[in-house]
Design a protein around this motif. Structure first.
Motif, PDB file in Angstrom:
ATOM      1  N   VAL A  39       0.747  -1.382  -0.016  1.00 41.66           N
ATOM      2  CA  VAL A  39       0.019  -0.004  -0.017  1.00 41.66           C
ATOM      3  C   VAL A  39       0.818   1.331   0.042  1.00 41.66           C
ATOM      4  CG1 VAL A  39      -2.039  -1.287   1.089  1.00 41.66           C
ATOM      5  CG2 VAL A  39      -0.225   0.104   2.537  1.00 41.66           C
ATOM      6  N   MET A  40       2.147   1.307   0.445  1.00 41.26           N
ATOM      7  CA  MET A  40       2.989   2.268   0.277  1.00 41.26           C
ATOM      8  C   MET A  40       3.185   2.777  -0.967  1.00 41.26           C
ATOM      9  SD  MET A  40       3.683   3.303   3.403  1.00 41.26           S
ATOM     10  CE  MET A  40       4.977   4.486   3.234  1.00 41.26           C
ATOM     11  N   ALA A  41       2.848   2.017  -1.975  1.00 37.99           N
ATOM     12  CA  ALA A  41       3.215   2.534  -3.377  1.00 37.99           C
ATOM     13  C   ALA A  41       2.520   3.967  -3.603  1.00 37.99           C
ATOM     14  CB  ALA A  41       2.802   1.504  -4.363  1.00 37.99           C
ATOM     15  N   GLY A  42       1.320   4.002  -3.111  1.00 40.00           N
ATOM     16  CA  GLY A  42       0.592   5.260  -3.308  1.00 40.00           C
ATOM     17  C   GLY A  42       0.730   6.258  -2.548  1.00 40.00           C
ATOM     18  N   ALA A  43       1.513   6.014  -1.481  1.00 37.42           N
ATOM     19  CA  ALA A  43       1.355   6.919   0.015  1.00 37.42           C
ATOM     20  C   ALA A  43       2.259   8.334  -0.272  1.00 37.42           C
ATOM     21  CB  ALA A  43       2.002   6.250   1.110  1.00 37.42           C
ATOM     22  N   ASP A  44       1.443   9.491   0.098  1.00 42.70           N
ATOM     23  CA  ASP A  44       2.413  10.584   0.024  1.00 42.70           C
ATOM     24  C   ASP A  44       2.920  10.694   1.627  1.00 42.70           C
ATOM     25  OD1 ASP A  44       1.591  12.012  -2.577  1.00 42.70           O
ATOM     26  OD2 ASP A  44      -0.261  11.326  -1.674  1.00 42.70           O
ATOM     27  N   VAL A  46       3.304   8.668   5.745  1.00 40.12           N
ATOM     28  CA  VAL A  46       3.018   7.535   6.747  1.00 40.12           C
ATOM     29  C   VAL A  46       3.226   8.229   7.985  1.00 40.12           C
ATOM     30  CG1 VAL A  46       5.312   6.794   6.460  1.00 40.12           C
ATOM     31  CG2 VAL A  46       3.626   5.103   7.015  1.00 40.12           C
ATOM     32  N   ILE A  47       2.391   7.723   8.987  1.00 39.07           N
ATOM     33  CA  ILE A  47       2.388   8.050  10.343  1.00 39.07           C
ATOM     34  C   ILE A  47       2.659   6.656  11.221  1.00 39.07           C
ATOM     35  CG2 ILE A  47       1.187   9.246  12.340  1.00 39.07           C
ATOM     36  CD1 ILE A  47      -0.221  10.868  10.268  1.00 39.07           C
ATOM     37  N   VAL A  48       3.627   6.663  11.738  1.00 35.89           N
ATOM     38  CA  VAL A  48       4.076   5.559  12.430  1.00 35.89           C
ATOM     39  C   VAL A  48       4.217   5.901  13.992  1.00 35.89           C
ATOM     40  CG1 VAL A  48       5.176   4.777  10.415  1.00 35.89           C
ATOM     41  CG2 VAL A  48       6.667   5.978  12.150  1.00 35.89           C
ATOM     42  N   ARG A  49       4.401   4.761  14.810  1.00 37.67           N
ATOM     43  CA  ARG A  49       4.861   4.678  16.233  1.00 37.67           C
ATOM     44  C   ARG A  49       6.228   4.388  16.258  1.00 37.67           C
ATOM     45  NH1 ARG A  49       1.717   6.266  20.224  1.00 37.67           N
ATOM     46  NH2 ARG A  49      -0.396   6.838  19.882  1.00 37.67           N
ATOM     47  N   ASN A  50       6.493   3.183  17.087  1.00 38.05           N
ATOM     48  CA  ASN A  50       7.831   2.893  17.181  1.00 38.05           C
ATOM     49  C   ASN A  50       8.270   1.294  16.465  1.00 38.05           C
ATOM     50  OD1 ASN A  50       6.173   1.703  19.300  1.00 38.05           O
ATOM     51  ND2 ASN A  50       8.315   0.877  20.092  1.00 38.05           N
ATOM     52  N   ARG A  51       7.250   0.817  16.035  1.00 37.99           N
ATOM     53  CA  ARG A  51       7.177  -0.532  15.461  1.00 37.99           C
ATOM     54  C   ARG A  51       7.441  -0.438  14.047  1.00 37.99           C
ATOM     55  NH1 ARG A  51       2.614  -4.160  16.938  1.00 37.99           N
ATOM     56  NH2 ARG A  51       4.113  -5.620  16.018  1.00 37.99           N
ATOM     57  N   THR A  52       6.785   0.310  13.301  1.00 33.90           N
ATOM     58  CA  THR A  52       7.120   0.316  11.946  1.00 33.90           C
ATOM     59  C   THR A  52       8.648   0.764  11.548  1.00 33.90           C
ATOM     60  OG1 THR A  52       4.649   0.987  11.645  1.00 33.90           O
ATOM     61  CG2 THR A  52       6.276   1.431   9.858  1.00 33.90           C
ATOM     62  N   ALA A  56      15.160   1.291   4.144  1.00 31.73           N
ATOM     63  CA  ALA A  56      15.414   1.279   2.516  1.00 31.73           C
ATOM     64  C   ALA A  56      14.425   0.823   1.867  1.00 31.73           C
ATOM     65  CB  ALA A  56      16.723   1.020   2.159  1.00 31.73           C
ATOM     66  N   GLY A  57      13.866  -0.574   2.496  1.00 33.50           N
ATOM     67  CA  GLY A  57      12.744  -1.131   1.861  1.00 33.50           C
ATOM     68  C   GLY A  57      11.604  -0.498   1.714  1.00 33.50           C
ATOM     69  N   MET A  58      11.304   0.177   2.829  1.00 37.30           N
ATOM     70  CA  MET A  58       9.869   0.958   2.717  1.00 37.30           C
ATOM     71  C   MET A  58      10.100   2.220   1.780  1.00 37.30           C
ATOM     72  SD  MET A  58       7.623   2.923   5.715  1.00 37.30           S
ATOM     73  CE  MET A  58       6.982   1.386   5.956  1.00 37.30           C
ATOM     74  N   LEU A  59      11.347   2.603   1.754  1.00 35.29           N
ATOM     75  CA  LEU A  59      11.389   3.893   0.825  1.00 35.29           C
ATOM     76  C   LEU A  59      11.311   3.668  -0.729  1.00 35.29           C
ATOM     77  CD1 LEU A  59      14.045   5.870   2.725  1.00 35.29           C
ATOM     78  CD2 LEU A  59      11.568   6.672   2.601  1.00 35.29           C
ATOM     79  N   ALA A  60      11.901   2.388  -1.023  1.00 34.65           N
ATOM     80  CA  ALA A  60      11.963   1.666  -2.441  1.00 34.65           C
ATOM     81  C   ALA A  60      10.589   1.300  -2.713  1.00 34.65           C
ATOM     82  CB  ALA A  60      12.864   0.494  -2.462  1.00 34.65           C
ATOM     83  N   ALA A  61       9.952   1.057  -1.773  1.00 29.52           N
ATOM     84  CA  ALA A  61       8.312   0.522  -1.974  1.00 29.52           C
ATOM     85  C   ALA A  61       7.342   1.853  -2.169  1.00 29.52           C
ATOM     86  CB  ALA A  61       7.778  -0.249  -0.987  1.00 29.52           C
ATOM     87  N   ALA A  62       7.954   3.015  -1.823  1.00 27.68           N
ATOM     88  CA  ALA A  62       7.253   4.251  -1.871  1.00 27.68           C
ATOM     89  C   ALA A  62       7.483   5.531  -2.185  1.00 27.68           C
ATOM     90  CB  ALA A  62       6.935   4.495  -0.132  1.00 27.68           C
ATOM     91  N   PRO A  63       7.551   5.413  -3.778  1.00 26.28           N
ATOM     92  CA  PRO A  63       8.156   6.457  -4.297  1.00 26.28           C
ATOM     93  C   PRO A  63       7.626   7.916  -4.423  1.00 26.28           C
ATOM     94  CG  PRO A  63       6.980   5.124  -5.935  1.00 26.28           C
ATOM     95  CD  PRO A  63       6.831   4.414  -4.611  1.00 26.28           C
ATOM     96  N   ARG A  64       6.410   7.976  -4.062  1.00 28.11           N
ATOM     97  CA  ARG A  64       5.635   9.241  -3.861  1.00 28.11           C
ATOM     98  C   ARG A  64       5.643   9.812  -2.363  1.00 28.11           C
ATOM     99  NH1 ARG A  64      -0.247   8.429  -5.781  1.00 28.11           N
ATOM    100  NH2 ARG A  64      -0.522  10.086  -4.317  1.00 28.11           N
ATOM    101  N   LEU A  65       6.589   9.135  -1.631  1.00 33.29           N
ATOM    102  CA  LEU A  65       6.514   9.571  -0.007  1.00 33.29           C
ATOM    103  C   LEU A  65       7.250  10.600   0.153  1.00 33.29           C
ATOM    104  CD1 LEU A  65       5.633   8.383   2.939  1.00 33.29           C
ATOM    105  CD2 LEU A  65       7.954   7.528   2.991  1.00 33.29           C
ATOM    106  N   ARG A  66       6.659  11.533   1.025  1.00 32.58           N
ATOM    107  CA  ARG A  66       7.180  13.001   1.206  1.00 32.58           C
ATOM    108  C   ARG A  66       7.526  13.163   2.628  1.00 32.58           C
ATOM    109  NH1 ARG A  66       3.158  16.636  -1.966  1.00 32.58           N
ATOM    110  NH2 ARG A  66       1.889  14.859  -1.720  1.00 32.58           N
ATOM    111  N   VAL A  67       6.337  12.621   3.570  1.00 36.51           N
ATOM    112  CA  VAL A  67       6.647  12.883   4.925  1.00 36.51           C
ATOM    113  C   VAL A  67       6.404  11.866   5.767  1.00 36.51           C
ATOM    114  CG1 VAL A  67       4.400  13.826   4.927  1.00 36.51           C
ATOM    115  CG2 VAL A  67       5.800  14.717   6.551  1.00 36.51           C
ATOM    116  N   VAL A  68       7.070  11.754   6.957  1.00 33.35           N
ATOM    117  CA  VAL A  68       6.899  10.591   7.842  1.00 33.35           C
ATOM    118  C   VAL A  68       6.585  11.191   9.131  1.00 33.35           C
ATOM    119  CG1 VAL A  68       7.968   8.826   9.327  1.00 33.35           C
ATOM    120  CG2 VAL A  68       8.622   9.213   7.045  1.00 33.35           C
TER     121      VAL A  68
END
Length: 315
Positions: A39-44, A46-52, A56-68
């Protein structure tokens, strides 16, 4: 814009604060890594706690990601260098859970000094045990030693001073003179680590986990402490050598300990077994910063940071 939230937060604040966004809120998604990456493929955002793990793997799967957005302050689970290289902004909820952690530290210290945390189950089982508890200790007049003197430690210090404690602190990143040591209700005395270990009746940790702080409270450090001292770790697992701590407690070289964080979370059974049978330890599942009030503050701060960043980029 799509916002992915794979861990729990205050959903009403999330949806009200990010109106108009496509929000995927699934607190169990953190435990389904493959589904999360999909689902990260379309994410602009992501909001996380301490477990997510934002790696590098998540960033590679999330080309549109702009903010954590981080629902808390620790950033151990976020690859900051990789985010910086990708131009992904990271916003911790600085200050939002300070009060909750500070209250955890003080309340744990008071309970351990009095030795009463195991009493309800003993009394319910018919053990009056009054004689065993009549020599509990007061917190007033004791010395609180803070390892690190950031915002949470300062909140803790103010409460300790109000209760009549002396407060000393070790923080190599702060000058020994300056306004940061003066608090509204008293003054904190900066000392070296050796002096802090030797002088603290209650030792509380307030440092991030780095190569420099890993196992800084080691067997050797614990041996320098008073045998009736108490150790509280609500900072990061790994700062305390848990095996050494358990050994010191079993050998009565420490009076007690409270651990809210662990080197591995959740800790495996063999790690938990170290503390089985000990009456002078409080173990909690990384909840010091969680309360009804702090959960809302953390959600509000995080949502506001994410919204502001996305809006700024949209201009």
């Amino acid at each position: 814009m799509q916002i992915v939230v794979p861990e729990f937060m205050e959903e009403d604040i999330l949806r009200t604060g990010l109106t108009g966004c496509d929000i995927l809120y699934d607190p169990g998604l953190v435990d389904r890594r493959d589904a999360l990456l999909a689902v990260m493929a379309g994410a602009d955002a992501v909001i996380v706690r301490n477990r997510t793990r934002v790696d590098a793997g998540m960033l590679a799967a999330a080309p549109r990601l702009r903010v954590v957005g981080r629902l808390g302050v620790g950033l151990d689970n976020i690859d900051l260098e990789a985010c910086k290289a990708r131009g992904v902004a990271v916003f911790p909820a600085s200050g939002a859970n300070d009060i909750s952690v500070a209250e955890y530290v003080i309340s744990s210290a008071m309970v351990l000094l009095r030795g009463i945390h195991a009493m309800p189950s003993r009394l319910a089982g018919g053990d009056w045990a009054r004689g065993a508890l009549m020599n509990g200790r007061e917190i007033c007049g004791k010395t609180l030693g803070l390892v690190g003197f950031g915002s949470i430690a300062r909140e803790t210090a103010m409460r300790a001073l109000a209760l009549g404690m002396e407060v000393i602190a070790y923080d190599p990143h702060l000058a020994p003179e300056g306004p940061h040591w003066g608090l509204k209700t008293g003054r904190v005395r900066p000392v070296g680590l050796e002096a802090l270990l030797a002088g603290a009746d209650v030792l509380s940790l307030h440092v991030p986990l780095t190569e420099g702080t890993r196992h800084m409270i080691s067997a050797a450090a614990l041996a320098r402490m008073k045998p009736d001292a108490i150790v509280i770790n609500a900072a990061r697992g790994g700062v305390v050598d848990e095996a050494a701590l358990a050994g010191a407690l079993r050998q009565n070289r420490l009076a007690g300990a409270a651990l809210d964080v662990f080197e591995t979370e959740p800790p495996p059974p063999e790690d938990c077994a170290r503390f089985q049978g000990l009456a002078n330890v409080i173990l909690t599942p990384h909840i010091a910063g969680l309360s009804q009030e702090s959960n809302r503050r953390v959600s509000e701060v995080t949502v506001a940071s994410v919204r502001k960043h996305l809006m700024a980029e949209a201009l």
